[in-house]
Design an enzyme around this catalytic site. Sequence first.
Site, PDB file in Angstrom:
ATOM      1  N   HIS A 253       0.839  -1.193   0.000  1.00  0.00           N
ATOM      2  CA  HIS A 253       0.000   0.000   0.000  1.00  0.00           C
ATOM      3  C   HIS A 253       0.877   1.247   0.000  1.00  0.00           C
ATOM      4  CE1 HIS A 253      -3.372  -2.641   1.211  1.00  0.00           C
ATOM      5  NE2 HIS A 253      -4.139  -1.674   0.741  1.00  0.00           N
TER       6      HIS A 253
ATOM      7  N   LYS B 139      -0.470   4.985   4.566  1.00  0.00           N
ATOM      8  CA  LYS B 139      -1.345   4.062   5.291  1.00  0.00           C
ATOM      9  C   LYS B 139      -0.798   3.817   6.690  1.00  0.00           C
ATOM     10  CE  LYS B 139      -3.875  -0.292   4.810  1.00  0.00           C
ATOM     11  NZ  LYS B 139      -5.136   0.365   5.215  1.00  0.00           N
TER      12      LYS B 139
END
Length: 259
Positions: free
Chosen positions: A147, A151
């Site tokens: 990701h 995040k």
Amino acid sequence: MKIALVGYGKMGHMIEQCALRDGHEVVVTIDTMADDAKVKVAAGDGAAVARAVKSSGAEGIIEFTHPSAVIENIKALLPLGLPLVVGTTGWNDKHEEIAKYANEVGGTIMTAGNFSIGVNMFYKIVEEAAKIMSDYSEYDVATWEAHHNQKADSPSGTALEIARRVMLGNKNKTEMVFDAFHERPKANQLHVSSTRCGNIPGTHKVFFDGTADTIELTHTARSREGFAVGAVKSLAKLDSALKSGKLAKGNLYGWDDLF
């Protein structure tokens, strides 16, 4: 439907676009930092969040904020009695506590590790593949996810659900390992590894690796839009299910309860 958005970062803006496109009305946007949010609140002030939602006339709430704020927000919002969809991840260990609290105050909440329709189909594919491959001991299995570097939690909620589905299909795997190994993995250990880099919306892989070949299952998100679309549709379905009596108030629900 009149929707309140709690969290007005990149995801909040995308959710607003999807909600408007589906014919809903976004009556309030609430954030601790976004300058274009209709209401700005201090970090950790769940009471202010609840007051802003209540005064907006909202009929439902979508919460996409931060793991450090989500529990405070949930506990402040559930007593309002409005259907609440939570997309923030990183609080799986609090699900039992929140389910109990929802029952006490009569509030209704739905959450998922990932609101993408494609990802939820991927879960089913992974579980079936793990079941098939578990009959062949020469194949081991592991998972990996990547990701963007903004995040806040690792592994992702999606990665945890994928790992859970692998273990449902393959009963030989009984323990998830998230850290680096400093010795040979045990046969019952499922390695769930994560990478955070750049602007990656989300990539998840499951590897079935044998002596002669490797099978890879991959889900790649092109943008955040799939998550936003799923969150809006989840709120609409939750509201409809509560009104029809298909689902009862005072509970914590998941994706499979609605879809």
